[in-house]
Scaffold this active site. Structure first.
Site, mmCIF file in Angstrom:
data_model
loop_
_atom_site.group_PDB
_atom_site.id
_atom_site.type_symbol
_atom_site.label_atom_id
_atom_site.label_comp_id
_atom_site.label_asym_id
_atom_site.label_seq_id
_atom_site.Cartn_x
_atom_site.Cartn_y
_atom_site.Cartn_z
ATOM 1 N N LYS A 137 0.831 -1.212 0.000
ATOM 2 C CA LYS A 137 0.000 0.000 0.000
ATOM 3 C C LYS A 137 0.869 1.269 0.000
ATOM 4 O O LYS A 137 0.636 2.189 -0.792
ATOM 5 C CB LYS A 137 -0.909 -0.038 1.243
ATOM 6 C CG LYS A 137 -1.541 1.267 1.627
ATOM 7 C CD LYS A 137 -2.910 1.454 1.069
ATOM 8 C CE LYS A 137 -3.421 2.853 1.356
ATOM 9 N NZ LYS A 137 -4.665 3.151 0.721
ATOM 10 N N LYS B 184 -0.393 11.408 4.990
ATOM 11 C CA LYS B 184 -0.262 10.308 5.960
ATOM 12 C C LYS B 184 0.488 9.133 5.316
ATOM 13 O O LYS B 184 1.424 8.583 5.895
ATOM 14 C CB LYS B 184 -1.658 9.849 6.415
ATOM 15 C CG LYS B 184 -1.624 8.598 7.284
ATOM 16 C CD LYS B 184 -3.001 7.996 7.531
ATOM 17 C CE LYS B 184 -2.852 6.626 8.203
ATOM 18 N NZ LYS B 184 -4.102 5.943 8.463
HETATM 19 P P1 NAD Z 1 -12.373 7.917 9.999
HETATM 20 O O1 NAD Z 1 -11.638 8.877 10.863
HETATM 21 O O2 NAD Z 1 -13.610 8.370 9.278
HETATM 22 O O3 NAD Z 1 -12.764 6.603 10.851
HETATM 23 C C1 NAD Z 1 -11.990 6.054 11.878
HETATM 24 C C2 NAD Z 1 -12.936 5.682 13.008
HETATM 25 O O4 NAD Z 1 -12.212 5.004 14.037
HETATM 26 C C3 NAD Z 1 -13.602 6.902 13.655
HETATM 27 O O5 NAD Z 1 -15.020 6.788 13.564
HETATM 28 C C4 NAD Z 1 -13.109 6.860 15.110
HETATM 29 O O6 NAD Z 1 -14.083 7.307 16.044
HETATM 30 C C5 NAD Z 1 -12.813 5.385 15.270
HETATM 31 N N1 NAD Z 1 -11.910 5.097 16.376
HETATM 32 C C6 NAD Z 1 -10.769 5.741 16.714
HETATM 33 N N2 NAD Z 1 -10.204 5.150 17.789
HETATM 34 C C7 NAD Z 1 -11.008 4.106 18.119
HETATM 35 C C8 NAD Z 1 -10.954 3.124 19.137
HETATM 36 N N3 NAD Z 1 -9.941 3.081 20.029
HETATM 37 N N4 NAD Z 1 -11.952 2.212 19.200
HETATM 38 C C9 NAD Z 1 -12.983 2.246 18.300
HETATM 39 N N5 NAD Z 1 -13.078 3.158 17.311
HETATM 40 C C10 NAD Z 1 -12.100 4.077 17.228
HETATM 41 O O7 NAD Z 1 -11.276 7.368 8.962
HETATM 42 P P2 NAD Z 1 -11.565 6.591 7.581
HETATM 43 O O8 NAD Z 1 -11.590 7.569 6.471
HETATM 44 O O9 NAD Z 1 -12.706 5.642 7.795
HETATM 45 O O10 NAD Z 1 -10.209 5.778 7.446
HETATM 46 C C11 NAD Z 1 -9.947 4.594 8.196
HETATM 47 C C12 NAD Z 1 -8.644 3.985 7.729
HETATM 48 O O11 NAD Z 1 -8.721 3.711 6.339
HETATM 49 C C13 NAD Z 1 -7.434 4.902 7.919
HETATM 50 O O12 NAD Z 1 -6.342 4.118 8.335
HETATM 51 C C14 NAD Z 1 -7.215 5.478 6.520
HETATM 52 O O13 NAD Z 1 -5.869 5.840 6.286
HETATM 53 C C15 NAD Z 1 -7.639 4.316 5.652
HETATM 54 N N6 NAD Z 1 -8.082 4.695 4.311
HETATM 55 C C16 NAD Z 1 -8.966 5.718 4.128
HETATM 56 C C17 NAD Z 1 -9.388 6.042 2.846
HETATM 57 C C18 NAD Z 1 -10.375 7.172 2.622
HETATM 58 O O14 NAD Z 1 -10.561 7.573 1.457
HETATM 59 N N7 NAD Z 1 -11.039 7.681 3.643
HETATM 60 C C19 NAD Z 1 -8.886 5.342 1.739
HETATM 61 C C20 NAD Z 1 -8.005 4.272 1.948
HETATM 62 C C21 NAD Z 1 -7.615 3.962 3.251
#
Ligand code: NAD
Length: 288
Positions: A162, A237
């Site tokens: 990735k 990131k």
């Molecule tokens: P987001 O911030 O919308 O969601 C993350 C969630 O995790 C939040 O709702 C938060 O409250 C929750 N959280 C944090 N700590 C926690 C804990 N201890 N216990 C339970 N829940 C907890 O982020 P996202 O956009 O959904 O991204 C999630 C992952 O996917 C990240 O690692 C990101 O890099 C990756 N990602 C995102 C995208 C994108 O386009 N958004 C694309 C590819 C990969």
């Protein structure tokens, strides 16, 4: 299957919904977000983990993943399948895999490409690391949430694939934007620039599929006022993760380092919340 889903944010919520819609019994937990329709709300983290056959995590970073893994490990039923879909550093992916496999569970790191659109449509691409038997167990679930899953090797290999992919993406996007900014200053029409480069040796996904110039090439976030898409801070990131990995592995990644510095300057200078292709209007304003 009985599945516990931890992290119901922009990506996790639609992924959990797709699993539930496919007939799985999904229980979700998030510190902030509530469970979406079709997913049972767990009152505590441990409630989401007890008696499940599979645990899936979709969390912001490696530190949080390590913390969650350490907190759930004692509540996991024997021989649970643990799939982490977050994007985290390779070291955290390997540490979590070691912790959980030591107790006889199966672990797969399976970060995704495809963004929120892919999460909702169930068309994500998964890059997976872990033992072949663990990947074989995870594959039917990955097939529901995505359209392709590539087994890249042992624990951490999914995260490695990735960040290598996204380091190329960050570098080629900057290169494409710099070339457009230079072409503008040379009086070259953007459409002519696209027509030549998209069929010449300078072409890349950043040019042909996700062109950063509005009105040129297929529809992309540049045609929607640079609304993400893939936000600039998420690119930053991933570039930072690539540089952390390069430091640890002793790899020479001069352009990756420069790309991280340029995205940091862009994000901190007001680019946060914009698509990563908004590097073009940003660079157009930067003095040589
Ligand atoms: P987001 O911030 O919308 O969601 C993350 C969630 O995790 C939040 O709702 C938060 O409250 C929750 N959280 C944090 N700590 C926690 C804990 N201890 N216990 C339970 N829940 C907890 O982020 P996202 O956009 O959904 O991204 C999630 C992952 O996917 C990240 O690692 C990101 O890099 C990756 N990602 C995102 C995208 C994108 O386009 N958004 C694309 C590819 C990969």
């Amino acid at each position: 299957m009985k599945i516990g889903f931890i992290g119901l944010g922009n990506m996790g919520a639609p992924m959990a919904v797709n699993l539930a819609n496919a007939g799985h019994e999904v229980t979700g937990f998030d510190l902030v977000a509530s469970a979406p329709e079709g997913v049972t709300q767990a009152a505590t983290l441990l409630d989401a983990v007890l008696h499940q056959e599979a645990i899936i995590t979709m969390l912001p970073n490696g530190e949080i993943l390590r913390d969650v893994a350490a907190n759930v490990i004692d509540g996991m039923a024997p021989n649970t399948l643990f799939i982490d879909c977050s994007t985290v550093d390779v070291g955290s992916a390997r540490a979590v895999a070691e912790l959980i496999t030591a107790l006889g569970h199966d672990v797969v790191d399976a970060p995704v490409s495809g963004g929120t659109v892919g999460a909702e449509a169930g068309t994500l691409t998964f890059m997976a690391g872990g033992r072949p038997e663990a990947f074989a167990r995870a594959a039917p679930l990955l097939d529901i949430m995505g359209q392709k899953a590539v087994h890249c090797g042992d624990a951490g290999a999914g995260q490695a694939a990735k960040i290598c992919n996204n380091m190329i993406l960050g570098i080629t996007m900057i290169g494409t934007c710099e070339a457009f900014a230079l072409a503008d200053k040379l009086g070259l029409d953007r459409q002519a620039m696209y027509d030549v480069v998209s069929t010449s040796s300078g072409q890349s996904w950043s040019m042909t599929t996700y062109c950063p110039a509005p009105g040129v090439g297929p529809t992309s976030p540049s045609d929607n006022d640079y609304k993400p898409g893939f936000a600039a801070e998420l690119m930053l990131k991933d570039l930072d993760l690539s540089q952390q990995a390069a430091d640890e592995a002793g790899a020479a990644t001069a352009l990756g380092k420069m790309a991280a510095e340029m995205y940091r300057a862009f994000v901190e200078g007001g680019g946060k919340g914009q698509d990563f292709s908004a590097m073009l209007p940003h660079l157009s304003k930067v003095e040589r």
